[in-house]
Design a protein around this motif. Structure first.
Motif, mmCIF file in Angstrom:
data_model
loop_
_atom_site.group_PDB
_atom_site.id
_atom_site.type_symbol
_atom_site.label_atom_id
_atom_site.label_comp_id
_atom_site.label_asym_id
_atom_site.label_seq_id
_atom_site.Cartn_x
_atom_site.Cartn_y
_atom_site.Cartn_z
ATOM 1 N N LYS A 126 0.840 -1.207 0.000
ATOM 2 C CA LYS A 126 0.000 0.000 0.000
ATOM 3 C C LYS A 126 0.875 1.257 0.000
ATOM 4 C CE LYS A 126 -4.091 -1.932 0.378
ATOM 5 N NZ LYS A 126 -5.148 -1.789 -0.587
ATOM 6 N N ILE A 127 1.905 1.266 0.818
ATOM 7 C CA ILE A 127 2.799 2.422 0.894
ATOM 8 C C ILE A 127 3.490 2.653 -0.442
ATOM 9 C CG2 ILE A 127 4.919 3.316 1.958
ATOM 10 C CD1 ILE A 127 3.951 1.869 4.563
ATOM 11 N N ASN A 128 3.968 1.585 -1.077
ATOM 12 C CA ASN A 128 4.610 1.718 -2.391
ATOM 13 C C ASN A 128 3.652 2.307 -3.419
ATOM 14 O OD1 ASN A 128 7.095 0.717 -1.574
ATOM 15 N ND2 ASN A 128 6.578 -1.387 -2.103
ATOM 16 N N LYS A 129 2.405 1.870 -3.392
ATOM 17 C CA LYS A 129 1.409 2.410 -4.327
ATOM 18 C C LYS A 129 1.155 3.888 -4.060
ATOM 19 C CE LYS A 129 -1.092 -1.830 -5.322
ATOM 20 N NZ LYS A 129 -2.368 -2.558 -5.198
ATOM 21 N N ILE A 130 1.002 4.232 -2.788
ATOM 22 C CA ILE A 130 0.767 5.637 -2.435
ATOM 23 C C ILE A 130 1.927 6.497 -2.913
ATOM 24 C CG2 ILE A 130 0.603 7.246 -0.481
ATOM 25 C CD1 ILE A 130 -0.961 4.933 0.982
ATOM 26 N N GLU A 131 3.141 6.037 -2.675
ATOM 27 C CA GLU A 131 4.314 6.798 -3.104
ATOM 28 C C GLU A 131 4.381 6.919 -4.627
ATOM 29 O OE1 GLU A 131 7.494 4.746 -1.078
ATOM 30 O OE2 GLU A 131 7.302 6.033 0.690
ATOM 31 N N SER A 132 3.983 5.896 -5.337
ATOM 32 C CA SER A 132 3.963 5.961 -6.803
ATOM 33 C C SER A 132 2.967 7.009 -7.284
ATOM 34 C CB SER A 132 3.601 4.603 -7.400
ATOM 35 O OG SER A 132 4.621 3.675 -7.164
ATOM 36 N N MET B 284 1.964 9.566 -5.539
ATOM 37 C CA MET B 284 2.521 10.863 -5.151
ATOM 38 C C MET B 284 3.549 11.331 -6.172
ATOM 39 S SD MET B 284 3.170 10.698 -1.095
ATOM 40 C CE MET B 284 1.871 11.039 0.071
ATOM 41 N N GLU B 285 4.343 10.410 -6.660
ATOM 42 C CA GLU B 285 5.361 10.772 -7.651
ATOM 43 C C GLU B 285 4.709 11.279 -8.929
ATOM 44 O OE1 GLU B 285 8.965 8.679 -10.075
ATOM 45 O OE2 GLU B 285 8.668 8.075 -7.988
ATOM 46 N N ILE B 286 3.650 10.631 -9.370
ATOM 47 C CA ILE B 286 2.941 11.079 -10.571
ATOM 48 C C ILE B 286 2.351 12.467 -10.334
ATOM 49 C CG2 ILE B 286 0.935 10.646 -12.059
ATOM 50 C CD1 ILE B 286 1.513 7.596 -11.526
ATOM 51 N N LEU B 287 1.756 12.658 -9.168
ATOM 52 C CA LEU B 287 1.223 13.971 -8.796
ATOM 53 C C LEU B 287 2.307 15.034 -8.875
ATOM 54 C CD1 LEU B 287 -0.889 15.897 -7.434
ATOM 55 C CD2 LEU B 287 -0.072 14.975 -5.235
ATOM 56 N N LEU B 288 3.447 14.758 -8.272
ATOM 57 C CA LEU B 288 4.550 15.726 -8.254
ATOM 58 C C LEU B 288 5.122 15.988 -9.642
ATOM 59 C CD1 LEU B 288 6.358 14.604 -4.998
ATOM 60 C CD2 LEU B 288 5.237 16.811 -5.383
ATOM 61 N N ILE B 289 5.243 14.965 -10.453
ATOM 62 C CA ILE B 289 5.760 15.150 -11.812
ATOM 63 C C ILE B 289 4.929 16.197 -12.554
ATOM 64 C CG2 ILE B 289 5.929 14.055 -14.103
ATOM 65 C CD1 ILE B 289 6.831 11.476 -12.599
ATOM 66 N N SER C 150 -4.274 13.690 -14.768
ATOM 67 C CA SER C 150 -3.316 12.877 -14.007
ATOM 68 C C SER C 150 -3.220 13.322 -12.551
ATOM 69 C CB SER C 150 -1.936 12.936 -14.652
ATOM 70 O OG SER C 150 -1.923 12.238 -15.865
ATOM 71 N N ILE C 151 -3.263 14.623 -12.336
ATOM 72 C CA ILE C 151 -3.227 15.153 -10.966
ATOM 73 C C ILE C 151 -4.464 14.679 -10.201
ATOM 74 C CG2 ILE C 151 -3.452 17.278 -9.606
ATOM 75 C CD1 ILE C 151 -1.586 18.586 -11.766
ATOM 76 N N ARG C 152 -5.611 14.845 -10.817
ATOM 77 C CA ARG C 152 -6.858 14.422 -10.156
ATOM 78 C C ARG C 152 -6.874 12.921 -9.902
ATOM 79 N NH1 ARG C 152 -13.111 15.757 -11.610
ATOM 80 N NH2 ARG C 152 -13.952 14.209 -10.215
ATOM 81 N N ASN C 153 -6.485 12.136 -10.894
ATOM 82 C CA ASN C 153 -6.458 10.677 -10.729
ATOM 83 C C ASN C 153 -5.483 10.261 -9.637
ATOM 84 O OD1 ASN C 153 -8.359 10.371 -12.742
ATOM 85 N ND2 ASN C 153 -6.884 9.767 -14.305
ATOM 86 N N SER C 154 -4.343 10.918 -9.565
ATOM 87 C CA SER C 154 -3.354 10.603 -8.537
ATOM 88 C C SER C 154 -3.900 10.893 -7.144
ATOM 89 C CB SER C 154 -2.065 11.390 -8.760
ATOM 90 O OG SER C 154 -1.455 11.004 -9.967
ATOM 91 N N SER D 62 6.048 12.748 5.070
ATOM 92 C CA SER D 62 7.400 12.202 4.883
ATOM 93 C C SER D 62 7.525 11.501 3.533
ATOM 94 C CB SER D 62 7.741 11.208 5.999
ATOM 95 O OG SER D 62 7.865 11.876 7.221
ATOM 96 N N ALA D 63 6.497 10.757 3.160
ATOM 97 C CA ALA D 63 6.517 10.058 1.873
ATOM 98 C C ALA D 63 6.605 11.064 0.728
ATOM 99 C CB ALA D 63 5.270 9.184 1.722
ATOM 100 N N LEU D 64 5.872 12.157 0.851
ATOM 101 C CA LEU D 64 5.907 13.201 -0.180
ATOM 102 C C LEU D 64 7.323 13.763 -0.318
ATOM 103 C CD1 LEU D 64 3.945 14.808 -2.068
ATOM 104 C CD2 LEU D 64 3.827 16.497 -0.246
#
Length: 143
Positions: free
Chosen positions: A34-40, A42-47, A65-69, A94-96
Protein backbone atom coordinates in the motif's frame (compact mmCIF):
# COMPACT_ATOMS: atom_id res chain seq x y z
CA UNK A 1 -0.01 -17.22 -2.51
CA UNK A 2 2.73 -19.40 -1.07
CA UNK A 3 2.16 -17.74 2.30
CA UNK A 4 -1.47 -18.89 2.36
CA UNK A 5 -0.46 -22.52 1.86
CA UNK A 6 2.16 -22.15 4.55
CA UNK A 7 -0.42 -20.59 6.88
CA UNK A 8 -2.85 -23.42 6.22
CA UNK A 9 -0.14 -25.97 7.02
CA UNK A 10 0.77 -24.22 10.27
CA UNK A 11 -2.87 -24.23 11.37
CA UNK A 12 -3.45 -27.86 10.35
CA UNK A 13 -0.33 -28.88 12.29
CA UNK A 14 -1.41 -26.89 15.33
CA UNK A 15 1.60 -24.55 15.04
CA UNK A 16 -0.39 -21.47 16.02
CA UNK A 17 2.58 -19.33 17.03
CA UNK A 18 4.10 -19.89 13.59
CA UNK A 19 0.72 -19.12 12.00
CA UNK A 20 0.42 -15.86 13.94
CA UNK A 21 3.97 -14.88 13.04
CA UNK A 22 3.22 -15.54 9.37
CA UNK A 23 0.01 -13.49 9.59
CA UNK A 24 2.10 -10.63 10.99
CA UNK A 25 4.52 -10.91 8.06
CA UNK A 26 1.63 -10.97 5.60
CA UNK A 27 0.11 -7.86 7.17
CA UNK A 28 3.46 -6.09 6.91
CA UNK A 29 3.82 -7.12 3.25
CA UNK A 30 0.34 -5.80 2.53
CA UNK A 31 1.09 -2.50 4.27
CA UNK A 32 4.38 -2.14 2.37
CA UNK A 33 2.52 -2.72 -0.88
CA UNK A 34 0.00 0.00 0.00
CA UNK A 35 2.80 2.42 0.89
CA UNK A 36 4.61 1.72 -2.39
CA UNK A 37 1.41 2.41 -4.33
CA UNK A 38 0.77 5.64 -2.43
CA UNK A 39 4.31 6.80 -3.10
CA UNK A 40 3.96 5.96 -6.80
CA UNK A 41 0.80 8.04 -7.04
CA UNK A 42 2.52 10.86 -5.15
CA UNK A 43 5.36 10.77 -7.65
CA UNK A 44 2.94 11.08 -10.57
CA UNK A 45 1.22 13.97 -8.80
CA UNK A 46 4.55 15.73 -8.25
CA UNK A 47 5.76 15.15 -11.81
CA UNK A 48 2.75 17.00 -13.19
CA UNK A 49 2.93 19.77 -10.61
CA UNK A 50 6.62 20.24 -11.40
CA UNK A 51 5.83 20.49 -15.11
CA UNK A 52 3.06 22.99 -14.44
CA UNK A 53 5.31 25.18 -12.31
CA UNK A 54 8.30 24.94 -14.62
CA UNK A 55 6.45 25.56 -17.87
CA UNK A 56 3.90 27.93 -16.31
CA UNK A 57 1.09 26.20 -18.11
CA UNK A 58 -1.08 23.13 -17.85
CA UNK A 59 -2.82 20.67 -20.10
CA UNK A 60 -6.04 18.74 -19.66
CA UNK A 61 -3.96 15.57 -19.54
CA UNK A 62 -1.83 16.90 -16.67
CA UNK A 63 -4.96 18.03 -14.82
CA UNK A 64 -6.48 14.58 -15.29
CA UNK A 65 -3.32 12.88 -14.01
CA UNK A 66 -3.23 15.15 -10.97
CA UNK A 67 -6.86 14.42 -10.16
CA UNK A 68 -6.46 10.68 -10.73
CA UNK A 69 -3.35 10.60 -8.54
CA UNK A 70 -5.12 12.39 -5.70
CA UNK A 71 -8.09 10.01 -5.91
CA UNK A 72 -5.78 7.00 -5.96
CA UNK A 73 -3.82 8.26 -2.93
CA UNK A 74 -7.08 8.69 -1.03
CA UNK A 75 -8.48 5.32 -2.09
CA UNK A 76 -5.27 3.38 -1.46
CA UNK A 77 -4.54 4.97 1.92
CA UNK A 78 -8.03 4.25 3.33
CA UNK A 79 -8.36 1.10 5.44
CA UNK A 80 -11.74 -0.18 4.36
CA UNK A 81 -12.64 -2.71 7.03
CA UNK A 82 -10.41 -1.67 9.92
CA UNK A 83 -11.08 2.04 9.42
CA UNK A 84 -8.46 4.76 9.49
CA UNK A 85 -5.51 5.05 7.16
CA UNK A 86 -2.36 3.12 6.31
CA UNK A 87 -0.31 6.31 6.56
CA UNK A 88 -1.15 9.08 9.00
CA UNK A 89 -0.59 12.74 8.13
CA UNK A 90 3.04 12.74 9.30
CA UNK A 91 3.87 9.61 7.34
CA UNK A 92 2.14 10.96 4.25
CA UNK A 93 4.16 14.17 4.52
CA UNK A 94 7.40 12.20 4.88
CA UNK A 95 6.52 10.06 1.87
CA UNK A 96 5.91 13.20 -0.18
CA UNK A 97 9.33 14.54 0.79
CA UNK A 98 10.97 11.19 -0.01
CA UNK A 99 9.62 10.93 -3.55
CA UNK A 100 10.18 14.52 -4.61
CA UNK A 101 13.70 14.06 -5.97
CA UNK A 102 12.71 11.07 -8.07
CA UNK A 103 9.70 13.00 -9.37
CA UNK A 104 11.98 15.88 -10.34
CA UNK A 105 14.30 13.47 -12.16
CA UNK A 106 11.40 11.94 -14.09
CA UNK A 107 9.84 15.32 -14.83
CA UNK A 108 13.12 16.38 -16.43
CA UNK A 109 12.42 13.89 -19.23
CA UNK A 110 9.01 15.43 -19.89
CA UNK A 111 9.14 19.15 -19.12
CA UNK A 112 10.33 21.35 -21.97
CA UNK A 113 10.38 18.25 -24.18
CA UNK A 114 13.12 16.69 -22.04
CA UNK A 115 15.88 19.14 -22.96
CA UNK A 116 16.70 20.12 -19.35
CA UNK A 117 18.68 18.11 -16.86
CA UNK A 118 17.30 17.41 -13.42
CA UNK A 119 19.50 20.16 -12.02
CA UNK A 120 18.41 22.68 -14.65
CA UNK A 121 14.75 21.87 -14.07
CA UNK A 122 15.27 22.20 -10.32
CA UNK A 123 16.45 25.77 -10.89
CA UNK A 124 13.17 26.64 -12.59
CA UNK A 125 10.87 25.51 -9.77
CA UNK A 126 10.34 26.19 -6.08
CA UNK A 127 10.47 22.78 -4.38
CA UNK A 128 8.77 24.01 -1.20
CA UNK A 129 5.94 25.62 -3.15
CA UNK A 130 5.30 22.47 -5.17
CA UNK A 131 5.37 20.28 -2.05
CA UNK A 132 2.96 22.66 -0.32
CA UNK A 133 0.56 22.54 -3.25
CA UNK A 134 0.75 18.76 -3.36
CA UNK A 135 0.31 18.49 0.41
CA UNK A 136 -2.66 20.87 0.46
CA UNK A 137 -4.29 18.90 -2.36
CA UNK A 138 -3.74 15.59 -0.56
CA UNK A 139 -5.18 16.95 2.69
CA UNK A 140 -8.19 18.35 0.85
CA UNK A 141 -8.84 14.89 -0.62
CA UNK A 142 -8.60 13.22 2.78
CA UNK A 143 -11.50 15.25 4.21
Amino acid sequence: MEELFELKNHIEQGRYDDALALIGEMEEMSRDDKINKIESYMEILLIHLIKQHAERRSTRSWEKSIRNSLEAIKRTNKRRKAGGYYLDAGELRSALDEVFQNALYNASFEAFEGVLTESELSGKVDEDEIKKEAWDSILKQMD
